[in-house]
Motif scaffolding. Structure first.
Motif, PDB file in Angstrom:
ATOM      1  N   UNK A 153     110.120 -36.924  35.524  1.00 48.36           N
ATOM      2  CA  UNK A 153     109.169 -37.014  34.424  1.00 48.36           C
ATOM      3  C   UNK A 153     108.380 -35.716  34.324  1.00 48.36           C
ATOM      4  N   UNK A 154     107.797 -35.485  33.151  1.00 43.01           N
ATOM      5  CA  UNK A 154     106.890 -34.361  32.931  1.00 43.01           C
ATOM      6  C   UNK A 154     105.491 -34.933  32.752  1.00 43.01           C
ATOM      7  N   UNK A 155     104.584 -34.570  33.637  1.00 42.87           N
ATOM      8  CA  UNK A 155     103.245 -35.144  33.596  1.00 42.87           C
ATOM      9  C   UNK A 155     102.340 -34.509  32.550  1.00 42.87           C
ATOM     10  N   UNK A 156     102.615 -33.283  32.176  1.00 39.20           N
ATOM     11  CA  UNK A 156     101.769 -32.630  31.188  1.00 39.20           C
ATOM     12  C   UNK A 156     100.341 -32.505  31.695  1.00 39.20           C
ATOM     13  N   UNK A 157      99.382 -32.964  30.885  1.00 40.56           N
ATOM     14  CA  UNK A 157      97.965 -32.839  31.247  1.00 40.56           C
ATOM     15  C   UNK A 157      97.606 -33.638  32.494  1.00 40.56           C
ATOM     16  N   UNK A 158      98.405 -34.668  32.792  1.00 35.55           N
ATOM     17  CA  UNK A 158      98.102 -35.493  33.955  1.00 35.55           C
ATOM     18  C   UNK A 158      98.412 -34.791  35.279  1.00 35.55           C
ATOM     19  N   UNK A 159      99.103 -33.643  35.209  1.00 36.47           N
ATOM     20  CA  UNK A 159      99.489 -32.935  36.433  1.00 36.47           C
ATOM     21  C   UNK A 159      98.281 -32.460  37.215  1.00 36.47           C
ATOM     22  N   UNK A 160      97.211 -32.141  36.508  1.00 42.03           N
ATOM     23  CA  UNK A 160      96.024 -31.612  37.185  1.00 42.03           C
ATOM     24  C   UNK A 160      94.770 -32.452  36.950  1.00 42.03           C
ATOM     25  N   UNK A 217     102.950 -38.127  40.617  1.00 39.13           N
ATOM     26  CA  UNK A 217     103.213 -36.731  40.937  1.00 39.13           C
ATOM     27  C   UNK A 217     104.438 -36.588  41.831  1.00 39.13           C
ATOM     28  N   UNK A 218     104.710 -37.607  42.654  1.00 38.13           N
ATOM     29  CA  UNK A 218     105.943 -37.602  43.451  1.00 38.13           C
ATOM     30  C   UNK A 218     107.153 -37.708  42.531  1.00 38.13           C
ATOM     31  N   UNK A 219     107.063 -38.553  41.511  1.00 39.31           N
ATOM     32  CA  UNK A 219     108.164 -38.691  40.545  1.00 39.31           C
ATOM     33  C   UNK A 219     108.358 -37.383  39.793  1.00 39.31           C
ATOM     34  N   UNK A 220     107.269 -36.717  39.448  1.00 40.12           N
ATOM     35  CA  UNK A 220     107.361 -35.441  38.737  1.00 40.12           C
ATOM     36  C   UNK A 220     108.021 -34.377  39.612  1.00 40.12           C
ATOM     37  N   UNK A 274      92.810 -44.587  33.599  1.00 40.82           N
ATOM     38  CA  UNK A 274      93.852 -45.539  33.985  1.00 40.82           C
ATOM     39  C   UNK A 274      94.597 -46.068  32.773  1.00 40.82           C
ATOM     40  N   UNK A 275      93.887 -46.348  31.701  1.00 40.78           N
ATOM     41  CA  UNK A 275      94.537 -46.873  30.497  1.00 40.78           C
ATOM     42  C   UNK A 275      95.451 -45.836  29.857  1.00 40.78           C
ATOM     43  N   UNK A 276      95.048 -44.567  29.884  1.00 41.07           N
ATOM     44  CA  UNK A 276      95.913 -43.515  29.350  1.00 41.07           C
ATOM     45  C   UNK A 276      97.162 -43.346  30.210  1.00 41.07           C
ATOM     46  N   UNK A 277      96.979 -43.454  31.534  1.00 45.42           N
ATOM     47  CA  UNK A 277      98.129 -43.359  32.436  1.00 45.42           C
ATOM     48  C   UNK A 277      99.089 -44.530  32.232  1.00 45.42           C
ATOM     49  N   UNK A 278      98.568 -45.738  32.006  1.00 45.06           N
ATOM     50  CA  UNK A 278      99.440 -46.894  31.781  1.00 45.06           C
ATOM     51  C   UNK A 278     100.252 -46.734  30.505  1.00 45.06           C
TER      52      UNK A 278
END
Length: 283
Positions: free
Chosen positions: A219-226, A211-214, A252-256
């Motif tokens: 980067x665009x986090x999309x669904x990972x933003x929330x 989220x700091x990188x976003x 975690x696997x989706x984030x990787x």
């Protein structure tokens, strides 16, 4: 006192004198602060236990943010020194996560070291934009190291099957065996809760890095933003912990996979290569 390699190396650079780090360095912005009960202050050098690692979890981010700020500076010595610190943190992250080469964490650490050397030797260095990209690659690498640990630290716990009670065993012995089995199950459940909590901490810190990188616009986090995983209540039974464990692992696997894609994109943008070392051969 017990200690982890990661915490010990960090401790040598941060903990001296009173043995306590500046708390303001780890609680900036909206980053979730993660810390255990702190030990009493002691004088001299401190060997840091595993639990004391968490107050340092954002130190790498602080240094990588500093690299970004120094990217356009004419002070090459300062940038070189910060890159050296970042390289050390990344090597620490790779070691703690016991990563393989394909994780790209060590590659980023090595590249930062090479850029630092080029700056010190007044050789051609990456552009300001490439320095920023390198900082982003470092942030993603640290996030990945936490995700690796979030999945690796998750131990498969199985409840021990109750042994068959032999015929002829006295009531007293049967009662004692029942108490032993109960104590063992409680111990295993407490250990599972602790391990799951540690995994959740790593996931939380990884999200803070992303989220700091976003926020930096890289980067665009999309669904990972929330998206997030709810914390443990401390009252979960074994079945609840299995569900929570799977939830952490899947997230975690989706984030990787997301980080892998971002690393590939940024790797294509970062075109700088270090000057090859020329070896002289005596005739």
């Amino acid at each position: 006192m017990t200690f982890s390699v990661a915490a010990l190396v960090a401790g040598l650079s941060v903990f001296a004198g009173s043995g306590l780090a500046d708390e303001s360095k780890v609680s900036t912005s909206d980053r979730p602060t993660i810390r255990d009960e702190r030990p009493e202050s002691v004088s001299g050098w401190v060997i840091v236990s595993k639990s004391s690692y968490w107050p340092l979890c954002y130190e790498a981010l602080e240094n990588l943010t500093k690299v970004r700020e120094q990217a356009g500076s004419s002070d090459k010595a300062a940038l070189s020194a910060t890159l050296d610190k970042c390289s050390a943190w990344l090597q620490l992250a790779a070691s703690a996560a016991m990563v393989k080469e394909e994780s790209r964490i060590m590659k980023v650490a090595d590249t930062m070291e090479e850029v630092s050397t080029s700056l010190q030797d007044n050789e051609p260095a990456p552009s300001s934009r490439e320095i920023e990209v390198l900082a982003t690659m470092g942030e993603l690498a640290v996030a990945k190291s936490h995700l690796i640990r979030a999945t690796a630290d998750s131990v498969q716990h199985q409840n021990s099957k109750n042994p068959v009670v032999k015929k002829g065993v006295s009531a007293n012995i049967a009662a004692e065996e029942k108490e032993i089995r109960k104590a063992r199950l409680e111990r295993d459940r407490d250990q599972y809760r602790y391990d799951t909590g540690q995994s959740l901490r790593h996931l939380t810190v990884a999200l803070a890095y992303l989220r700091a990188v976003a926020e930096q616009g890289e980067i665009e986090l999309g669904e990972f933003a929330t998206e997030t995983v709810e914390p443990l209540s401390g009252k979960e039974n074994a079945s609840d912990l299995v569900i929570k464990d799977k939830e952490i692992r899947d997230f975690a696997e989706r984030l990787m996979a997301f980080i892998d894609a971002q690393q590939a994109r940024l790797g294509a943008e970062f075109q700088w290569e270090s000057k090859p070392v020329v070896e002289t051969v005596e005739s």
